[in-house]
Design a protein around this motif. Structure first.
Motif, PDB file in Angstrom:
ATOM      1  N   VAL A  34      38.062  42.751  40.905  1.00 16.53           N
ATOM      2  CA  VAL A  34      36.762  42.933  40.249  1.00 16.53           C
ATOM      3  C   VAL A  34      36.086  41.579  40.029  1.00 16.53           C
ATOM      4  O   VAL A  34      34.869  41.428  40.236  1.00 16.53           O
ATOM      5  N   SER A  35      36.881  40.572  39.632  1.00 13.60           N
ATOM      6  CA  SER A  35      36.322  39.229  39.437  1.00 13.60           C
ATOM      7  C   SER A  35      35.725  38.694  40.728  1.00 13.60           C
ATOM      8  O   SER A  35      34.635  38.108  40.734  1.00 13.60           O
ATOM      9  N   GLY A  36      36.457  38.903  41.825  1.00 15.52           N
ATOM     10  CA  GLY A  36      35.977  38.439  43.114  1.00 15.52           C
ATOM     11  C   GLY A  36      34.703  39.129  43.557  1.00 15.52           C
ATOM     12  O   GLY A  36      33.829  38.511  44.180  1.00 15.52           O
ATOM     13  N   LEU A  37      34.590  40.386  43.239  1.00 20.22           N
ATOM     14  CA  LEU A  37      33.386  41.136  43.623  1.00 20.22           C
ATOM     15  C   LEU A  37      32.207  40.835  42.697  1.00 20.22           C
ATOM     16  O   LEU A  37      31.045  40.852  43.135  1.00 20.22           O
ATOM     17  N   ALA A  38      32.483  40.525  41.429  1.00 22.99           N
ATOM     18  CA  ALA A  38      31.412  40.409  40.433  1.00 22.99           C
ATOM     19  C   ALA A  38      30.823  39.011  40.320  1.00 22.99           C
ATOM     20  O   ALA A  38      29.631  38.875  40.005  1.00 22.99           O
ATOM     21  N   TYR A  39      31.615  37.949  40.577  1.00 16.63           N
ATOM     22  CA  TYR A  39      31.142  36.619  40.207  1.00 16.63           C
ATOM     23  C   TYR A  39      29.850  36.175  40.926  1.00 16.63           C
ATOM     24  O   TYR A  39      29.076  35.378  40.358  1.00 16.63           O
ATOM     25  N   PRO A  40      29.535  36.664  42.132  1.00 16.42           N
ATOM     26  CA  PRO A  40      28.251  36.232  42.731  1.00 16.42           C
ATOM     27  C   PRO A  40      27.022  36.828  42.034  1.00 16.42           C
ATOM     28  O   PRO A  40      25.900  36.389  42.297  1.00 16.42           O
ATOM     29  N   TYR A  41      27.220  37.804  41.172  1.00 21.16           N
ATOM     30  CA  TYR A  41      26.101  38.495  40.524  1.00 21.16           C
ATOM     31  C   TYR A  41      26.143  38.213  39.012  1.00 21.16           C
ATOM     32  O   TYR A  41      26.876  38.880  38.269  1.00 21.16           O
ATOM     33  N   PRO A  42      25.400  37.228  38.542  1.00 16.66           N
ATOM     34  CA  PRO A  42      25.506  36.766  37.146  1.00 16.66           C
ATOM     35  C   PRO A  42      25.359  37.861  36.099  1.00 16.66           C
ATOM     36  O   PRO A  42      26.078  37.861  35.091  1.00 16.66           O
TER      37      PRO A  42
END
Length: 364
Positions: A34-42
């Motif tokens: 989830v961290s990998g998927l979410a971090y590009p989207y602030p």
């Protein structure tokens, strides 16, 4: 006839333990994904990081705030303790939100290097709290301030200021504990015998409430760092609700494995001793709160307090009741080693996020 609890029950308990750890590892795996998927989207990353940090910070720091409370109230239903602590959490954060224009950190993020809410996130910033969960599972007390906030610091000066204040907190708490328990140790040992009087129970709950408030004024910054510095009312409700539910999980499982760090210390289960620890610790945090707005590691302060208390108690006891100084030294050294491991992990994460900090670390 062999009882089931002696042999047959052992494999079942072992299997249950393995299953629990597998579930924990599965949760971690999902968390990293989830961290990998979410971090590009602030807009998404800030809430994912906050949720991870909200539980991880409270779970690891529970040893210094509600650890003695849990240990000395095991006879009470968990949900009673949860509603009490959860209610104080909502009230304390709500007060800061109201008087500080939407800020729940009591101004701790106004210091240099943390004043601006992050506009972008790195993977290690969002996933950082998951490393904290791993260390908590290993019963390692970590400075959540270092591990979480260091990855958001814009310069090495910010980390240095936090480190300096935290180490001074350890030393001051250590000295205060030695002086206090050396002066009162024999009196305490003589008076605190037998069953405690009923007055001690409300006194301990009041002391816990005071300590929990003081801790929140210091460490709410560790979870609020992911969020806008001014929260709308609906955002505040989401923050308070998530932390309230996280506390429910923590109380339901009895403080997680790191609770053992509190329970291995001398007579912390006794409500009278727990009250003394909580009051002393809360007063030290109050002094540091007044002294400056620079964030600090309350974990270092708490371990300094426990270390000084353990040493002083051992010196004031009768010879036949004392631990060997070698054993006490090992206990203190073990806590220092673990918290230092957490510091190293924090610096590595910060260096992985910020090249300026990496350069500064290499120059050290």
């Amino acid at each position: 006839m062999v009882e089931e609890n002696d042999f047959t029950g052992f494999p079942r308990r072992f299997i249950q333990l393995v299953v629990r750890e597998r579930i924990f590892l599965a949760i971690l795996t999902v968390g990293f994904l989830v961290s990998g998927l979410a971090y590009p989207y602030p807009d998404i990353a800030m809430w994912v990081g906050f949720v991870f940090a909200g539980y991880a910070v409270i779970a690891n720091d529970s040893i210094q705030t509600i650890g003695t409370f849990i240990a000395s109230n095991k006879q009470r239903p968990w949900w009673v303790l949860w509603l009490f602590i959860g209610g104080i959490l909502i009230g304390t954060l709500g007060y800061s939100w109201y008087v500080n224009g939407g800020d729940v950190s009591y101004g701790r993020l106004s210091s240099k290097g943390f004043a601006d809410a992050p506009q972008t996130f790195a993977f290690l910033q969002v996933a950082g709290p998951l490393f904290l969960l791993i260390l908590t599972r290993m019963r390692i007390p970590v400075s959540t301030t270092f591990l979480i906030l260091s990855s958001f610091a814009t310069s090495a000066k910010g980390i240095t200021a936090v480190l300096t204040k935290s180490v001074s907190g350890y030393v001051i708490a250590f000295v205060v504990a030695i002086i206090l328990w050396l002066a009162l140790g024999r009196l305490i040992d003589r008076k605190f015998r037998g069953e405690p009087r009923m007055i001690w129970y409300p006194a301990q709950w009041a002391a816990t409430a005071f300590l929990w408030c003081m801790w929140l004024t210091q460490d709410a910054a560790n979870v609020a760092v992911f969020l806008p510095r001014e929260l709308a009312f609906t955002e505040f409700l989401a923050v308070a609700g998530a932390l309230f539910l996280g506390l429910a999980v923590l109380f339901n499982i009895g403080g997680d494995k790191i609770q053992e760090i509190v329970e291995e210390k001398a007579v912390v289960v006794d409500v009278r001793h727990a009250t003394m620890i909580d009051c002393t610790y809360a007063l030290i945090l109050l002094v540091f709160k007044i002294q400056s707005n620079i964030p600090m590691s309350t974990t270092w302060v708490f371990l300094g307090l426990l270390a000084g208390r353990e040493l002083a108690i051992n010196l004031t006891r009768a010879k036949d009741e004392r631990r060997s100084m070698r054993d006490v030294g090992k206990l203190i050294a073990k806590d220092l080693l673990f918290v230092s491991i957490g510091l190293v992990v924090s610096i590595v994460i910060a260096a992985g996020v910020n090249p300026q900090i990496a350069d500064a670390v290499l120059s050290w």
